[in-house]
Design an enzyme around this catalytic site. Structure first.
Site, short mmCIF file in Angstrom:
data_model
loop_
_atom_site.label_atom_id
_atom_site.label_comp_id
_atom_site.label_asym_id
_atom_site.label_seq_id
_atom_site.Cartn_x
_atom_site.Cartn_y
_atom_site.Cartn_z
N ASP A 182 37.46 87.68 20.22
CA ASP A 182 38.18 87.36 18.92
C ASP A 182 37.32 87.28 17.67
OD1 ASP A 182 40.27 85.30 17.59
OD2 ASP A 182 41.17 85.99 19.51
N HIS B 299 40.94 81.94 13.82
CA HIS B 299 41.63 82.25 14.99
C HIS B 299 41.14 82.09 16.24
CE1 HIS B 299 43.58 85.57 17.33
NE2 HIS B 299 44.80 85.03 16.95
N SER C 33 49.28 85.58 20.14
CA SER C 33 48.11 85.45 20.38
C SER C 33 47.85 83.91 21.02
CB SER C 33 47.14 85.10 18.83
OG SER C 33 46.86 86.22 18.61
#
Length: 337
Positions: free
Chosen positions: A107, A140, A291
């Site tokens: 990620d 994220h 996600s």
């Protein structure tokens, strides 16, 4: 950003991916080649179309792909999945006991946070794998790590940054990260990013890199495309493609991808988790997207795999496990946070 659109797919201009055995077939169109960690990137001469060359090579039975661009999937411009929002502190105590399960997180990286400040796995995170400090998707990876930590207490996270702060990465970078994991494959692999391919066919080299880890359960998001167009790597055989449900876990979130290639679904709307302590954020955020639905499924599998193989947990999960099956969304995976 160094990419352009081809048939609603994003590719790195002038780049084609292949293996060493096919390099001679592209030599006449190639200016330079970079080879590392299981993949060759051929940098093409000006004017050579990587998609047309890929089609020619595949017609000859060779493995090739444009260097497709992948993006993290909270982004759905104008919708609730577009950005994170500040959230109040979440009451959570990190597990004191260690689980034998390892979850790989490819990620934007993972930032420092109280939930794992003393964890052995975080002490091993390299500086280049720390979460990006700036960009639309900075944080994220940290958000996903928090979801995993709560659902799989004590699990070891293996962090690799393959996306920048705007949530952008490419196929070559992902393949290389996967190649470096082959000697010690994780139990669960979370891929909360993806994209379309120029011809809607599966990216062969990426498929092979994932398939090489035979005992690993790979989970990927179905994309915030609001369409049934195959989204990769979620649509690859052997990968658990995850769609997002609304906060009530009754209907598909409006932004979520869907289709026969989707295997499971989980809540994706207004989840709360860890986030870098920056600006208006005090270490916590609320965010939406496929996600994060994917991370809930990864965390659920990892949490139940402490005493048995993750593959066995997955088989039971996909067989229904008493949970509702939803057409084009797969089996519902309820996750209690």
């Amino acid at each position: 950003m160094n990419f352009h659109s081809v048939g609603a797919a994003l590719v790195r201009p002038g780049q084609i991916l292949t293996d060493r055995s096919a390099l001679s077939a592209v030599a006449r169109w190639t200016q330079a080649v970079s080879e590392a960690d299981g993949v060759c990137v051929a940098h093409l001469a000006p004017g050579v179309d990587p998609c047309e060359l890929t089609a020619e090579m595949r017609a000859k039975g060779l493995r090739a792909s444009p260097n497709h661009v992948f993006r993290g999937q909270p982004l759905f411009f104008g919708g609730p999945a577009s950005r994170p929002f500040p959230a109040p502190p979440i009451p959570y105590r990190p597990a004191r006991t260690r689980s034998p399960v390892t979850v790989a997180v490819l990620d934007t990286g993972v930032a420092e946070h109280p939930w794992w400040s003393g964890a052995e796995w975080y002490a091993r995170v390299a500086p280049e794998d720390a979460d990006a400090a700036e960009g639309q998707q900075a944080g994220h990876g940290t958000f996903i790590a928090g979801l995993l930590a709560r659902l799989a207490p004590g699990a070891t996270l293996r962090v690799r940054r393959v996306l920048d702060g705007d949530g952008v990465g490419d196929e070559a970078g992902v393949i290389r990260a996967l190649h470096r994991m082959r000697e010690r494959p994780p139990d669960v692999l979370n891929l909360s990013f993806g994209g379309h391919t120029f011809d809607d066919r599966p990216p062969r080299l990426l498929h092979d890199a994932i398939a090489a880890m035979t005992d690993t359960v790979t989970v990927a998001c179905a994309g915030n495309t609001a369409s049934d167009r195959p989204f990769w790597p979620a649509a690859l055989p052997g990968v658990v493609g995850v769609a997002a449900l609304d906060a009530g876990q009754r209907r598909r979130a409006v932004y979520s991808g869907y289709g026969t290639w989707v295997d499971a679904c989980a809540r994706g709307d207004w989840l709360e988790s860890s986030y870098p302590d920056t600006g208006e954020f005090g270490g916590y955020a609320a965010w939406s997207g496929t996600s994060f639905a994917a991370a809930l499924v990864s965390g659920t599998i990892a949490g139940e795999a402490a005493g048995r193989p993750a593959k066995d947990v997955l088989k039971e999960l996909l067989d229904g496990g008493g949970h509702r099956q939803i057409p084009d969304l797969g089996v519902l995976v309820p996750a209690s946070l």
